[in-house]
Design an enzyme around this catalytic site. Structure first.
Site, short mmCIF file in Angstrom:
data_model
loop_
_atom_site.label_atom_id
_atom_site.label_comp_id
_atom_site.label_asym_id
_atom_site.label_seq_id
_atom_site.Cartn_x
_atom_site.Cartn_y
_atom_site.Cartn_z
CD GLU A 1 -58.43 59.86 -21.47
OE1 GLU A 1 -57.77 60.57 -21.64
OE2 GLU A 1 -58.96 59.51 -20.40
CD GLU B 1 -57.36 60.73 -8.85
OE1 GLU B 1 -57.61 59.99 -9.63
OE2 GLU B 1 -56.78 60.56 -7.58
N GLY C 1 -57.26 65.67 -14.83
CA GLY C 1 -56.92 66.12 -16.04
C GLY C 1 -56.15 65.01 -17.05
CE LYS D 1 -56.71 76.24 -15.39
NZ LYS D 1 -57.69 76.64 -16.30
CB THR E 1 -52.03 68.61 -18.21
OG1 THR E 1 -52.68 68.61 -19.50
CG2 THR E 1 -52.14 70.06 -17.78
CB CYS F 1 -61.87 59.80 -16.10
SG CYS F 1 -62.57 59.93 -14.56
P1 NAD Z 1 -56.48 68.92 -19.21
O1 NAD Z 1 -55.11 68.33 -18.93
O2 NAD Z 1 -56.20 69.68 -20.82
O3 NAD Z 1 -56.81 70.35 -18.61
C1 NAD Z 1 -57.10 70.14 -17.13
C2 NAD Z 1 -56.85 71.23 -16.28
O4 NAD Z 1 -55.47 71.45 -16.32
C3 NAD Z 1 -57.56 72.76 -17.07
O5 NAD Z 1 -57.98 73.56 -16.00
C4 NAD Z 1 -56.35 73.17 -17.71
O6 NAD Z 1 -56.41 74.42 -17.85
C5 NAD Z 1 -55.20 72.97 -16.66
N1 NAD Z 1 -53.75 72.95 -17.40
C6 NAD Z 1 -53.68 72.78 -18.75
N2 NAD Z 1 -52.26 72.74 -18.91
C7 NAD Z 1 -51.74 73.31 -17.75
C8 NAD Z 1 -50.25 73.51 -17.15
N3 NAD Z 1 -49.41 73.52 -18.03
N4 NAD Z 1 -50.15 73.83 -15.79
C9 NAD Z 1 -51.23 73.74 -15.03
N5 NAD Z 1 -52.72 73.47 -15.27
C10 NAD Z 1 -52.78 73.32 -16.74
O7 NAD Z 1 -57.37 67.86 -19.48
P2 NAD Z 1 -58.91 68.31 -19.80
O8 NAD Z 1 -58.70 68.16 -21.46
O9 NAD Z 1 -59.61 69.40 -19.11
O10 NAD Z 1 -59.70 66.69 -19.24
C11 NAD Z 1 -59.75 65.58 -19.94
C12 NAD Z 1 -58.72 64.57 -19.38
O11 NAD Z 1 -59.10 64.58 -17.86
C13 NAD Z 1 -58.93 63.45 -19.89
O12 NAD Z 1 -57.86 62.75 -19.93
C14 NAD Z 1 -59.61 62.49 -18.61
O13 NAD Z 1 -59.36 61.11 -18.62
C15 NAD Z 1 -59.01 63.30 -17.53
N6 NAD Z 1 -60.00 63.04 -16.26
C16 NAD Z 1 -59.39 62.32 -15.35
C17 NAD Z 1 -60.26 61.97 -14.18
C18 NAD Z 1 -59.66 61.04 -12.89
O14 NAD Z 1 -60.44 61.16 -12.04
N7 NAD Z 1 -58.59 60.28 -13.34
C19 NAD Z 1 -61.55 62.51 -13.98
C20 NAD Z 1 -61.88 63.47 -15.14
C21 NAD Z 1 -61.40 63.68 -16.13
#
Ligand code: NAD
Length: 481
Positions: free
Chosen positions: A384, A248, A226, A173, A230, A282
């Site tokens: 963040e 991650e 993400g 997804k 989440t 990130c």
């Molecule tokens: P998010 O957690 O809102 O969403 C990430 C994904 O999870 C999306 O596809 C979303 O639809 C899905 N999701 C949301 N709720 C869910 C649930 N209840 N069950 C399953 N899936 C669900 O994050 P975002 O806003 O898309 O991304 C930004 C975040 O990602 C920042 O915190 C950033 O630091 C982090 N990030 C981390 C890394 C890493 O490698 N550590 C890399 C890139 C981004």
């Protein structure tokens, strides 16, 4: 208006609900395509297809799996320009960044794991003349891969490629905020002749599609990138089901600058580690700690360079700072700038929304922002923000900066700038982060373990670590006599 489709069991399908979500072009602030608003029916169909495909994909020779991945990598390379344009339009990032980083890296992910699987080996443990133990590394099953919006195809493929290489089938997804290149990847997989059901891509919201993937009994492992919140929700559902989890999550990375650094290299790299991709990586260093003796010079030079960064339309070659990903994200970043002011911070430059004229006037543009005068433990320095906003702070002693650097709940990456190798090694050793860059940033060798500690995640991606994640070790003990 163009409607994206789900990719399930080798076919491009409409969502069961027939409902769609608006997909915005952040550079103009307008809807430009529609995303399937999929629900549990689509996700379950995809999981069933992946479960069926696992029966053959898991025993398909690795050379054959490798050949499919290399074919996908080759098609991504052929379509680099179009994919980069699509990524830039969907995300708001400068086109040159998508062309030089996002899309080449997505191809590299498929190439790396397409070749890596050919070199992946397991152990044998001899008990002299009594027995021999050998470890089988078998693919776990249907992998759930869920990714964020900041590096859309890059991070999506960073999960899918090792999963497929290891012999897992996948239900993936992408973020509902940036789904376009994931959709284009499904077309590429069809072109590459990937067997049906091996990779399934279901678009839609996290609480519907994501939740179905995470909570489904036929998905024994979840790879998620993400936000930390989440990640916690996912862990709370998956852990009692004893699923394998790779998380991650967020970061609040320190950039530690000692007075004995190579100043010019540090300054040019700090510009990138602060503001590349509008600060929405990130791994960006959002807290910059500078040794007091060079603080004044650094501040002047850093502010002057930042004021020259061109904020503009992502497709324009001159643009260094494109649009942030969405209106709500822009508002969140602006609210943190307000918070910084309330906490006593001084805005040295930026701090406001930027209007880009003409067709881009409704886009989501922010000025790159530098803030000083805040304590290391205030909310602005602990939470963040994930935008083009950094804080700068002086320090006098190494112990002091280690306290600052390690003070957040996060522990993803850190940067250290010094010419003193002993100090660099000592500081690297004492930083509570999964990644430390010394005198560089974002220099990536795909063989290295990638991931964070504390609230930045659980587990590691990269190299054989990812292949270990997508396989289960089984020890076979054979008595010799
Ligand atoms: P998010 O957690 O809102 O969403 C990430 C994904 O999870 C999306 O596809 C979303 O639809 C899905 N999701 C949301 N709720 C869910 C649930 N209840 N069950 C399953 N899936 C669900 O994050 P975002 O806003 O898309 O991304 C930004 C975040 O990602 C920042 O915190 C950033 O630091 C982090 N990030 C981390 C890394 C890493 O490698 N550590 C890399 C890139 C981004």
């Amino acid at each position: 208006m163009f409607k994206l489709k789900n990719y399930i069991n080798g076919e491009l399908l409409e969502p069961a609900s027939k409902h769609y979500i608006d997909n915005y072009d952040p550079s103009r602030g307008v809807v430009y395509s529609l995303i399937p608003d999929s629900d549990e029916r689509d996700a379950e169909q995809a999981i069933a297809a992946a479960k069926e495909a696992f029966k053959t994909w898991s025993i398909t020779p690795k050379d054959t799996r490798s050949a499919y991945l290399l074919k996908i990598a080759a098609i991504i390379e052929e379509q680099l320009h179009d994919l980069a344009v699509a990524e830039s339009l969907d995300n708001g990032k400068p086109l040159h960044l998508a062309k030089t980083v996002d899309i080449p890296r997505a191809a590299a992910n498929f190439h790396f794991y397409g070749t890596g699987i050919l070199h992946y080996a397991a152990h044998a443990h001899s008990m002299e003349d009594t027995a021999i133990n050998y470890t089988l590394r078998q693919p776990v099953g249907v992998a759930g891969c869920i990714s964020p919006w900041n590096l859309p195809l890059y991070l999506f493929s960073w999960k899918i490629a090792p999963a497929l290489a290891a012999g897992c089938t996948v239900v993936a997804k992408p973020s509902e905020i940036t789904p376009m290149t994931a959709y284009l990847l499904s077309e590429i997989c069809i072109k590459a002749g990937l067997p049906k059901g091996v990779l399934n891509i279901v678009h839609g919201y996290g609480h519907k599609v994501g939740n179905t993937i995470v909570s489904h009994k036929d998905v024994p492992l979840i790879s998620f990138t993400g936000g930390t919140k989440t990640g916690a929700t996912i862990a709370s559902i998956a852990a009692p089901m004893f699923k394998k989890l790779s998380l991650e999550l967020g970061g609040k990375n320190p950039n530690i600058i000692f007075a004995d650094c190579d100043y010019d290299k540090m300054l040019s790299t700090t510009m990138l580690s602060s503001f590349a991709n509008q600060g929405q990586i990130c791994l960006c260093g959002s807290r910059i700690f500078v040794e007091k003796s060079i603080y004044g010079k650094f501040k002047d030079d850093f502010v002057a360079k930042t004021q020259k960064l061109v904020v503009g339309a992502p497709m324009d070659d001159k643009t260094k700072i494109g649009a942030v990903v969405s209106k709500s994200h822009m508002e969140k970043i602006l609210s943190y700038i307000e918070l910084a002011k309330q906490e006593g911070g001084t805005i040295l430059c930026g701090g406001k929304q930027q209007t880009v004229t003409g067709e881009f006037e409704n886009g989501y543009y922010l000025q790159p922002t530098i803030i000083e005068g805040l304590s290391y433990d205030c909310r602005t320095n602990q939470e963040e923000i994930f935008g083009p906003v950094v804080t700068i702070m002086p320090f006098e002693k190494e112990e002091e900066v280690m306290l600052y650097a390690n003070s957040t709940e996060y522990g993803l990456a850190s940067m250290v700038w010094t010419q003193d190798i002993t100090k660099a090694n000592r500081v690297a050793m004492n930083l509570h982060t999964g990644i430390v860059w010394v005198n560089c940033w974002l220099l990536r060798d795909l063989r290295t373990p990638f991931g964070g500690v504390k609230s930045s995640g659980v587990g590691r991606e990269g190299g054989f670590e990812a292949l270990d994640f997508f396989t289960e070790p089984k020890n076979v003990c054979v008595k010799l006599k």
